[in-house]
Design a protein around this motif. Structure first.
Motif, mmCIF file in Angstrom:
data_model
loop_
_atom_site.group_PDB
_atom_site.id
_atom_site.type_symbol
_atom_site.label_atom_id
_atom_site.label_comp_id
_atom_site.label_asym_id
_atom_site.label_seq_id
_atom_site.Cartn_x
_atom_site.Cartn_y
_atom_site.Cartn_z
ATOM 1 N N ASN A 81 0.776 -1.246 0.000
ATOM 2 C CA ASN A 81 0.000 0.000 0.000
ATOM 3 C C ASN A 81 0.806 1.293 0.000
ATOM 4 N N ASP A 111 -6.386 -4.815 -4.447
ATOM 5 C CA ASP A 111 -5.470 -5.197 -3.361
ATOM 6 C C ASP A 111 -6.211 -5.867 -2.210
ATOM 7 N N SER A 137 -3.928 1.580 -4.933
ATOM 8 C CA SER A 137 -3.235 0.358 -4.514
ATOM 9 C C SER A 137 -3.549 -0.867 -5.364
HETATM 10 NA NA NA Z 1 -6.105 0.429 -0.201
#
Ligand code: NA
Ligand code: G4P
Ligand code: NA
Length: 189
Positions: free
Chosen positions: A27, A125, A60
């Motif tokens: 991240n 993610d 991300s």
């Molecule tokens: Na995120």
């Protein structure tokens, strides 16, 4: 995926509110080698699907999505969360509600990058409540494109997203599945 679970065990931090902090490989700082392996794993899991395009959401989702696109040899499009100077009209737009942040966000994709001929793999993610994936699904439907599956790096199986996608009969492949957080430790499914 063993290497990913080991990385989560080693470097993940469990924060209050059932949040896993993984900012040293996913991240914020990104581990390219691990991300490359993640892309290869998605390619293997969806090898039988006629995928023409990968969709994700900034920011991300981009790293794992690009690595999957590299392995699958297809382009990657990320939905934008903010209006940009060059992204103004001819958009598909969906509203994404975040239970975590209690806010709604618009996500947008230019119409020129998605059409009815596309067979789409969604990559992200995290899968928590599934609102980001639902927003992307609404955009795919608006484009008359075909959703072929969803690939997730880290799934929190105890939140609503997994069940929601299972109920819709969507092939959802998560490379790490977290069943619970207990005493600050990650319990994998
Ligand atoms: Na995120
Ligand atoms: P949802 O899409 O599954 O409904 O997710 P939710 O609204 O709960 O999450 C909002 C943001 O928080 C998303 O990132 C999501 O990826 C992230 N998130 C959810 N659970 C976790 C967690 O346990 N750990 C971490 N690190 N992130 C989590 P975003 O706001 O879109 O941010 P970004 O993509 O720019 O990083
Ligand atoms: Na995300």
């Amino acid at each position: 995926m063993r290497a990913l679970e080991e990385k989560i065990r080693q470097d993940g931090q469990v924060l209050p509110g059932n949040v896993l902090k993984v900012d040293n490989f996913l991240n914020h700082q990104i581990d390219p080698q691990l991300m490359f392996a993640i892309g290869q794993e998605f390619q293997r899991l969806f090898a039988d699907k006629p995928i023409t395009k990968i969709l994700t959401v900034e920011s991300s989702g981009i790293a794992p999505a690009v690595m999957a696109g590299l392995a699958m040899k297809v382009p990657v499009v990320f939905a934008r969360k903010h209006k940009s100077l060059t992204l103004k009209d001819d958009l598909y737009t969906a509203t994404v509600y975040s239970y975590t942040k209690k806010t709604s966000n618009q996500i947008s994709i230019s119409r020129k990058f998605l059409d009815a001929n596309d067979h789409v793999l969604i990559i992200d993610d995290f899968l928590a409540n599934g609102q980001a994936v639902e927003g992307l699904m609404a955009i795919i439907a608006a484009a008359d494109a075909t959703l072929e599956g969803v690939g997730i790096v880290i799934e929190k199986s105890f939140q609503k997203g997994r069940q929601l996608l299972d109920e819709k009969g969507i092939q959802t492949e998560s490379l790490a599945r977290i069943k619970a957080f207990a005493d600050g430790q990650v319990v994998f499914a």
